[in-house]
Structure formats: C-alpha cells, structure tokens
Design an enzyme around this catalytic site. Structure first.
Site, short mmCIF file in Angstrom:
data_model
loop_
_atom_site.label_atom_id
_atom_site.label_comp_id
_atom_site.label_asym_id
_atom_site.label_seq_id
_atom_site.Cartn_x
_atom_site.Cartn_y
_atom_site.Cartn_z
N HIS A 141 46.19 27.04 47.70
CA HIS A 141 44.84 27.81 47.64
C HIS A 141 44.98 29.04 46.78
O HIS A 141 44.27 29.79 46.54
CB HIS A 141 44.84 28.33 49.03
CG HIS A 141 44.71 27.34 50.19
ND1 HIS A 141 45.70 26.92 50.82
CD2 HIS A 141 43.70 26.66 50.50
CE1 HIS A 141 45.28 25.99 51.71
NE2 HIS A 141 44.11 25.99 51.58
N THR B 117 39.89 47.05 57.97
CA THR B 117 39.03 47.67 59.06
C THR B 117 39.38 47.21 60.51
O THR B 117 39.73 46.08 60.54
CB THR B 117 37.42 47.55 58.91
OG1 THR B 117 37.22 46.14 58.72
CG2 THR B 117 37.13 47.86 57.44
N ARG C 37 38.00 28.73 46.03
CA ARG C 37 37.42 29.18 47.09
C ARG C 37 36.81 30.41 47.07
O ARG C 37 36.28 30.92 48.25
CB ARG C 37 38.42 29.01 48.35
CG ARG C 37 38.75 27.25 48.66
CD ARG C 37 39.95 27.43 49.78
NE ARG C 37 39.91 25.73 49.99
CZ ARG C 37 39.38 25.10 50.91
NH1 ARG C 37 38.60 25.71 52.05
NH2 ARG C 37 39.86 23.85 51.08
N GLU D 162 44.30 40.34 62.16
CA GLU D 162 45.25 39.92 61.24
C GLU D 162 46.72 40.39 61.55
O GLU D 162 47.62 39.87 61.01
CB GLU D 162 44.87 40.08 59.64
CG GLU D 162 43.62 38.99 59.32
CD GLU D 162 42.21 40.02 59.47
OE1 GLU D 162 41.18 39.24 59.56
OE2 GLU D 162 42.44 41.08 59.81
N ARG E 203 36.19 43.21 48.47
CA ARG E 203 36.87 44.38 48.68
C ARG E 203 38.24 44.41 47.61
O ARG E 203 38.64 45.38 47.06
CB ARG E 203 37.41 44.61 50.08
CG ARG E 203 37.96 46.02 50.17
CD ARG E 203 38.50 46.44 51.50
NE ARG E 203 37.24 46.41 52.31
CZ ARG E 203 37.04 46.13 53.50
NH1 ARG E 203 38.24 45.57 54.05
NH2 ARG E 203 36.25 46.06 54.26
N SER F 120 36.30 51.53 61.07
CA SER F 120 34.72 51.09 60.66
C SER F 120 33.76 51.21 61.66
O SER F 120 32.82 51.42 61.45
CB SER F 120 34.84 49.68 60.20
OG SER F 120 35.20 48.84 60.92
N ASP F 121 34.21 51.15 63.15
CA ASP F 121 33.29 51.40 64.00
C ASP F 121 34.08 51.49 65.42
O ASP F 121 35.41 51.37 65.72
CB ASP F 121 32.46 50.07 64.32
CG ASP F 121 33.34 48.80 64.45
OD1 ASP F 121 33.60 48.61 65.88
OD2 ASP F 121 33.89 48.22 63.55
N ARG G 189 48.53 44.71 54.39
CA ARG G 189 47.29 44.52 54.55
C ARG G 189 46.52 45.91 54.54
O ARG G 189 46.92 46.84 55.11
CB ARG G 189 47.25 43.82 56.22
CG ARG G 189 45.77 43.99 56.60
CD ARG G 189 45.49 42.91 57.83
NE ARG G 189 44.50 43.50 58.75
CZ ARG G 189 43.23 43.52 58.62
NH1 ARG G 189 42.65 43.37 57.24
NH2 ARG G 189 42.47 43.99 59.30
N VAL G 190 45.32 46.02 54.08
CA VAL G 190 44.11 47.03 54.00
C VAL G 190 43.05 46.49 54.48
O VAL G 190 42.43 45.40 53.84
CB VAL G 190 44.13 47.60 52.77
CG1 VAL G 190 45.31 48.47 52.33
CG2 VAL G 190 44.03 46.54 51.46
#
Length: 235
Positions: free
Chosen positions: A4, A90, A43, A181, A24, A203-204, A87-88
């Site tokens: 991949h 939300t 992909r 994740e 992003r 983010s929320d 990992r970055v």
C-alpha cells in the site's frame, strides 16, 4: 515497496506523522515542511517526506479506524524501518476538563477494539504510549505555552453510535476523549518494539455539542502540529 506504500528505499524518515486524513497529510507537508517529496499516492493515501528545521520527517495518511491505520503502520515499520510513529488527529471530548480545540496527549487508550479481542484471546491488553515520546511532547508543549492535557483516551471502532451516554462511564474513570486509532497504534508499536504517541485536537464535544467545521479539522490545528513537529526533531 510494500503493498500500500509505493516508496523507494530511503525515502521515508524514521519519524513519521500519521494523520488519518490524506488531505491533512498534504496540508502538513505543504505548510510545515521544506524540500518536500511525494513518495506515495496509492489509493489516494498521500505520503510525503521533507524537513522541519533541518530534520527529516515523513507524514503518511492512514485512513480512519484501527484496521486502515494498522495497514500503514505495519508497512512503515516492517518495510521502511520507521522507528517513531506519531498520530496527529482529532477526537471528541467527553469530559468538562477538555474544551474544543484543546490539545490532548494520549498516555493510554482504553478501547472496544475487535482486533485486540482476537489477538489476546478475549483478555484485556492496556495499549500505552512510549514514555520517551510522551515526556518529550509534554515538555515541548509547556515550553511553547500550549496547555496540553495528558491522560487516558478511548478508542472505538464505531464512529456513529446508537447511544453516546455509555461514554459517560469512561469519562467517570478518567478518559478525556474518544477517537478511532490510538489503541491499535500503541499495540502495534509494542509488538514491533518501536515508539508511538498520539497527539489530538478536540474537534467536537459530546457534552456540549460544540464542534469545528470540516475546513478547521483539516487546516487549523496548529498547536497540535507545533507539539508534534517540535517533538519529532528531538528524536
């Protein structure tokens, strides 16, 4: 080359930032890195390598959820020799202690992840960040005046939930936020003896209903990126 990721040997740095959204990844490369090379678009999952303050850093989109992220994390480590996976992304806040746009550094990740149920024959494994990365990220945030919250989060396989109220139990036991994740990343890092950390922007918020726009989620979380990149150049 892996299934991949279509990179040549040596194109990927030992330290890789892992946003879920490939757009992003492109934004990070275009905005923060110099001398950028696109090494993957298989992909539509973009991967870039560039430099930040002279340090070679890669950024690879992973898609959403543990299964997709695991494909890229495995290939980065096994085929390209990545040593530090950050990992970055939300997350949704579930406690009054965090607000929308806050930065959260995930010390550990409780989860409802099917992969670990299978992997550990129904027993419970505690996915945990690499202490060295965690400590560097926390100190970096302090040095730059960023009020990062450090604590446990919850990784779920389900983005759409029938009932969000059960997350109150996790909040009662100290979970700050929900994402999809981190637990998988920490498990794979432990298996392959590499370093991993998750740095998130809220983010929320599930309690207040406040949320950011899709554009903000893609482009405006610069405090998170400052912490991640300033940590990366110390590795």
């Amino acid at each position: 080359m892996s299934v991949h990721i279509n990179a040549a040997e040596g194109q990927i740095a030992e330290t890789v930032l892992l946003p879920g959204d490939p757009l992003r990844a492109k934004y990070i490369a275009d905005t923060f890195l110099e001398d950028v090379v696109l090494y993957n678009e298989v992909r539509g999952m973009y991967g870039f390598t560039g430099t930040y303050k002279g340090k070679k850093v890669s950024v690879q989109g992973t898609g959403m959820g543990v299964p997709s992220m695991s494909i890229y994390a495995n290939e980065l480590v096994q085929s390209y020799g990545a040593k530090n996976l950050i990992r970055v992304g939300t997350a949704g806040g579930i406690t009054p202690d965090v607000k929308v746009r806050d930065v959260v550094i995930a010390m550990s990740a409780s989860h409802d992840m099917a992969q670990n149920r299978v992997r550990f024959n129904g027993l419970d494994y505690a996915p945990t960040a690499s202490f060295d990365l965690l400590h560097k990220a926390y100190m970096t945030a302090k040095e730059h005046g960023i009020d990062a919250k450090v604590g446990q989060i919850f990784t779920t396989d389900q983005f759409y939930q029938d009932d969000f109220h059960h997350f109150k139990k996790w909040a009662d036991f100290g979970c700050l936020a929900i994402e999809m994740e981190a637990a998988g990343l920490y498990t794979l890092a432990a298996k392959h003896k590499v370093n991993a950390l998750t740095i998130l922007t809220i983010s929320d918020h599930l309690l207040t209903g406040e949320e950011t726009t899709a554009e903000e989620r893609q482009t405006t979380f610069n405090d998170m990126m400052k912490v991640a990149l300033e940590t990366a150049i110390q590795l």
